[in-house]
Write a protein that holds these residues in place. Structure first.
Motif, PDB file in Angstrom:
ATOM      1  N   ASP A  12       0.826  -1.212   0.000  1.00 20.54           N
ATOM      2  CA  ASP A  12       0.000   0.000   0.000  1.00 20.54           C
ATOM      3  C   ASP A  12       0.865   1.268   0.000  1.00 20.54           C
ATOM      4  O   ASP A  12       1.736   1.438   0.846  1.00 20.54           O
ATOM      5  N   GLN A  13       0.587   2.164  -0.936  1.00 22.74           N
ATOM      6  CA  GLN A  13       1.362   3.408  -1.076  1.00 22.74           C
ATOM      7  C   GLN A  13       1.277   4.279   0.164  1.00 22.74           C
ATOM      8  O   GLN A  13       2.107   5.165   0.366  1.00 22.74           O
ATOM      9  N   ARG A  14       0.285   4.068   1.020  1.00 17.29           N
ATOM     10  CA  ARG A  14       0.072   4.903   2.196  1.00 17.29           C
ATOM     11  C   ARG A  14       0.898   4.454   3.397  1.00 17.29           C
ATOM     12  O   ARG A  14       0.897   5.120   4.429  1.00 17.29           O
ATOM     13  N   LEU A  80      -6.485  10.277  -5.980  1.00 12.02           N
ATOM     14  CA  LEU A  80      -5.306   9.732  -5.298  1.00 12.02           C
ATOM     15  C   LEU A  80      -4.411   8.976  -6.270  1.00 12.02           C
ATOM     16  O   LEU A  80      -3.186   9.100  -6.215  1.00 12.02           O
ATOM     17  N   ALA A 102       0.581  13.696   5.147  1.00 15.96           N
ATOM     18  CA  ALA A 102       0.682  13.242   3.761  1.00 15.96           C
ATOM     19  C   ALA A 102       2.148  12.993   3.423  1.00 15.96           C
ATOM     20  O   ALA A 102       3.043  13.406   4.161  1.00 15.96           O
ATOM     21  N   THR A 135       0.858  11.219  -1.921  1.00 14.17           N
ATOM     22  CA  THR A 135      -0.161  10.321  -1.394  1.00 14.17           C
ATOM     23  C   THR A 135      -0.430  10.653   0.070  1.00 14.17           C
ATOM     24  O   THR A 135       0.363  11.340   0.711  1.00 14.17           O
ATOM     25  N   LEU A 136      -1.530  10.158   0.550  1.00 16.57           N
ATOM     26  CA  LEU A 136      -1.844  10.274   1.971  1.00 16.57           C
ATOM     27  C   LEU A 136      -1.125   9.165   2.730  1.00 16.57           C
ATOM     28  O   LEU A 136      -0.637   8.214   2.131  1.00 16.57           O
ATOM     29  N   ASP A 137      -1.089   9.281   4.060  1.00 17.13           N
ATOM     30  CA  ASP A 137      -0.616   8.172   4.880  1.00 17.13           C
ATOM     31  C   ASP A 137      -1.832   7.342   5.294  1.00 17.13           C
ATOM     32  O   ASP A 137      -2.923   7.519   4.746  1.00 17.13           O
ATOM     33  N   GLU A 138      -1.662   6.460   6.264  1.00 20.31           N
ATOM     34  CA  GLU A 138      -2.750   5.561   6.651  1.00 20.31           C
ATOM     35  C   GLU A 138      -3.962   6.271   7.249  1.00 20.31           C
ATOM     36  O   GLU A 138      -5.044   5.684   7.316  1.00 20.31           O
ATOM     37  N   ASN A 140      -5.512   8.693   5.883  1.00 21.79           N
ATOM     38  CA  ASN A 140      -6.367   9.034   4.734  1.00 21.79           C
ATOM     39  C   ASN A 140      -6.976  10.430   4.821  1.00 21.79           C
ATOM     40  O   ASN A 140      -8.111  10.644   4.392  1.00 21.79           O
TER      41      ASN A 140
END
Length: 177
Positions: A12-14, A80, A102, A135-138, A140
């Motif tokens: 996952d990118q986050r 996203l 982010a 991207t966002l982190d976990e 969101n």
């Protein structure tokens, strides 16, 4: 703000994507590739004299605020994915995190990914011509101020975009660093 070299995982990118062992990246290293950072008081962004000084000194005449969350941004998942495509801009990209967290990923001069973790109060500028993604982190969620010199330019050029004059200028600036 914290920065580090990224792993090559397809997870996952986050997620943080830190190497093991971790390889932190300093502000000085970021400055060598044209990325600059400020820590501001996001609680007072509407009347912050330090932000006003930065805007005046750099000619950031246009400003807007974007909230990136599934309940706030139309076409959230599509946006996203678009933000995470590796790209460059013909102008500097200036972002100031007002809430949430982010990631900005940038390429170093050897084309390795550096992840910049930004939280409330962090402001960065990415130079025109640098390959990057967002991207966002976990969590969101982030709320960010976008700043521009003059009218906003929203056009992103996905990699490869090495033929652009601004990309050549950026690459040449790395040779001098």
């Amino acid at each position: 703000m914290e920065a580090w070299y990224m792993d090559d995982s397809d997870a996952d990118q986050r997620l943080p994507h830190k190497l093991d062992p971790d390889r932190p990246v300093s502000l000085e290293q970021l400055e060598k590739i044209g990325v600059f950072y400020w820590k501001l008081n996001a609680d007072t962004y509407e009347s912050d004299p330090e932000l006003e000084k930065i805007r005046k000194e750099n000619g950031y005449s246009y400003m807007d605020i974007i909230t990136i969350h599934k309940d706030k941004l139309p076409n959230y998942e599509e946006k996203l994915k678009m933000f995470f495509e590796e790209h460059l801009h013909l102008d500097d990209e200036i972002r100031y995190i007002l809430e949430g967290r982010a990631y900005f990923d940038v390429r170093d001069k050897d084309d390795r990914w550096i992840r910049i973790c930004m939280a409330k109060g962090d402001m960065i500028t990415l130079p025109a011509g640098i390959y990057h993604r967002f991207t966002l982190d976990e969590t969101n969620y982030t709320k960010a101020m976008r700043l521009f010199v003059g009218e906003p330019v929203w056009k992103a050029y996905n990699r490869p975009a090495d033929d652009f004059e601004i990309r050549q200028k950026y690459v040449n600036s790395l040779r001098c660093a």
